[in-house]
Write an enzyme that holds these catalytic residues in place. Sequence first.
Site, mmCIF file in Angstrom:
data_model
loop_
_atom_site.group_PDB
_atom_site.id
_atom_site.type_symbol
_atom_site.label_atom_id
_atom_site.label_comp_id
_atom_site.label_asym_id
_atom_site.label_seq_id
_atom_site.Cartn_x
_atom_site.Cartn_y
_atom_site.Cartn_z
ATOM 1 N N LYS A 16 56.985 50.350 51.116
ATOM 2 C CA LYS A 16 56.806 49.475 49.753
ATOM 3 C C LYS A 16 55.972 50.405 48.795
ATOM 4 C CE LYS A 16 56.165 45.172 52.580
ATOM 5 N NZ LYS A 16 55.220 44.200 52.983
ATOM 6 N N ARG A 37 57.234 28.015 56.424
ATOM 7 C CA ARG A 37 57.789 26.896 55.415
ATOM 8 C C ARG A 37 58.898 26.222 56.205
ATOM 9 N NH1 ARG A 37 58.999 31.536 50.918
ATOM 10 N NH2 ARG A 37 59.149 32.643 52.961
ATOM 11 N N HIS A 51 43.974 44.507 57.788
ATOM 12 C CA HIS A 51 43.742 43.390 56.652
ATOM 13 C C HIS A 51 42.610 43.786 55.893
ATOM 14 C CE1 HIS A 51 46.623 40.367 58.531
ATOM 15 N NE2 HIS A 51 47.302 41.333 57.981
ATOM 16 N N ARG A 107 52.972 36.433 66.473
ATOM 17 C CA ARG A 107 51.971 36.651 67.535
ATOM 18 C C ARG A 107 51.324 35.850 67.900
ATOM 19 N NH1 ARG A 107 49.837 40.721 62.956
ATOM 20 N NH2 ARG A 107 51.332 42.487 63.000
ATOM 21 N N HIS A 120 43.040 35.262 55.420
ATOM 22 C CA HIS A 120 44.232 36.147 54.874
ATOM 23 C C HIS A 120 45.282 35.340 55.922
ATOM 24 C CE1 HIS A 120 46.534 39.831 53.569
ATOM 25 N NE2 HIS A 120 47.111 39.212 54.885
ATOM 26 N N ILE A 162 50.851 32.423 53.254
ATOM 27 C CA ILE A 162 50.445 30.995 53.427
ATOM 28 C C ILE A 162 49.446 30.561 52.524
ATOM 29 C CG2 ILE A 162 49.983 29.238 55.326
ATOM 30 C CD1 ILE A 162 51.310 31.194 57.026
ATOM 31 N N GLY A 163 48.436 31.484 52.648
ATOM 32 C CA GLY A 163 47.118 31.248 51.968
ATOM 33 C C GLY A 163 47.173 30.956 50.524
ATOM 34 N N GLU A 164 48.086 31.719 49.891
ATOM 35 C CA GLU A 164 47.950 31.722 48.366
ATOM 36 C C GLU A 164 49.364 30.692 47.900
ATOM 37 O OE1 GLU A 164 49.611 35.662 46.945
ATOM 38 O OE2 GLU A 164 47.601 36.524 48.195
ATOM 39 N N ASN A 165 50.072 30.316 48.887
ATOM 40 C CA ASN A 165 51.680 29.615 48.613
ATOM 41 C C ASN A 165 51.689 28.193 48.991
ATOM 42 O OD1 ASN A 165 52.660 31.886 46.661
ATOM 43 N ND2 ASN A 165 53.096 32.728 48.838
ATOM 44 N N ARG A 208 48.322 53.573 52.100
ATOM 45 C CA ARG A 208 47.831 52.647 53.029
ATOM 46 C C ARG A 208 47.998 53.269 54.656
ATOM 47 N NH1 ARG A 208 50.636 47.826 56.268
ATOM 48 N NH2 ARG A 208 48.827 46.695 56.847
ATOM 49 N N ASN A 261 53.141 52.085 50.982
ATOM 50 C CA ASN A 261 53.008 51.219 52.234
ATOM 51 C C ASN A 261 54.061 51.639 52.997
ATOM 52 O OD1 ASN A 261 52.243 49.983 54.480
ATOM 53 N ND2 ASN A 261 52.060 48.069 53.443
ATOM 54 N N GLU A 279 46.326 44.246 47.385
ATOM 55 C CA GLU A 279 45.864 45.600 48.239
ATOM 56 C C GLU A 279 46.268 46.751 47.515
ATOM 57 O OE1 GLU A 279 46.572 44.488 52.730
ATOM 58 O OE2 GLU A 279 48.017 43.577 51.252
#
Length: 396
Positions: A15, A282, A178, A238, A205, A329-332, A89, A8, A382
Amino acid sequence: MSKIISVNAGSSSLKFQLFEMDDETVITSGVIERIGLEDSIFTIKYNGEKDVTTLPIENHKVAVQLLLDTLIKKEIVKDLDEIKGVGHRVVQGGAYFDQSVIIDEDVVSKIDELKSLAPLHNPAHLTGYYAFKEAIPNAGAVAVFDTAFHQTLEPKSYIYPIPYKYYVENKVRKYGAHGTSHFYVSSRCREMMGNPEHSRIIVAHLGAGGSLTAVKDGKSINTSMGFTPLAGIMMGTRSGDVDPSVIDYLIEEVGLDMKEVIKMLNKESGLLGVSGVSSDFRDVQEAAANGNERAQLALDIFFRRVIAYIGRYFIALGGVDAICFTAGIGENSFFARKEICNLLAEALGIEIDDDANVNGKGDRLISTPNSKVKVYVIPTNEELVIARDTKRLLNL
């Protein structure tokens, strides 16, 4: 044994994850950041250890060579020819690509042609492609597009209600983003639900960038990001959806120019703009807990922007079988998941299992048996999608 590297390339970053595809294990992963600066940062994880080095890295070509030299030096691979495929990607595939493709000169030309739709990303992707092609000429290369999964949208969902000629002549339409994440998470969700013939799934996401997608029977039917990733929900920096007249007002009344306004909407808005604290969820949550009213307001807006899209997609899907949380955010953040689900509880009959939400790990169901809608946490992957597509297309 076939090794594939998922890449990526961002405007100033690279990455990577190197997979052993026989069992889809990650051999090594990492990121090279701040490319082009004197204090570039190279982070690589291998054998449970993490090495971080700060050094000048002039450009992506140098970054790729550094990565490949390190793979040899650390004996992660004995020979670069062990890497049979490179999966890249690509953020913007426009209407050209509805699936991943082997990269050839025609594909390169189209990715380059679309750079005006993703000026920070598509040129960087091509730079990464050429750097790897030069360094490992025998490895096949595949492009995996963020926009491909959303090519199943119908015109009624992707055409903007502006003069039609701008779509025909200038390709102005909703593209979404995404897509690789939404594809992976919705596919994994269907597996966890027992692979039903029909399914109605909303994927949330939620990260520094965020988008929601309505997935019906495995196909994207609508998504929150638009012509660019600026549209949709409130994000880290954003704004998400905003009345276009605000732009004219800021130019005419405040004296900003167009570039300043677009920069503000992309880089200075969202959680950062409202809270004045940080773009990191956070940090904003902590400030709100300590009594910062603007931080609390930022959270309240964020949650309500998310549930507005969930409500919209609930109607578009004709109901919903599952809502999936993914990304940073969604996962953690069990806090964010709980707050969002609390706002949906009365309308959708959602009931959360607090122990599963707070203490669970990995792919899991976090709703109770009494919940009318299943709620899952599914960490996105991904890079694995990229590697799988690369293996499939190159017949490795």
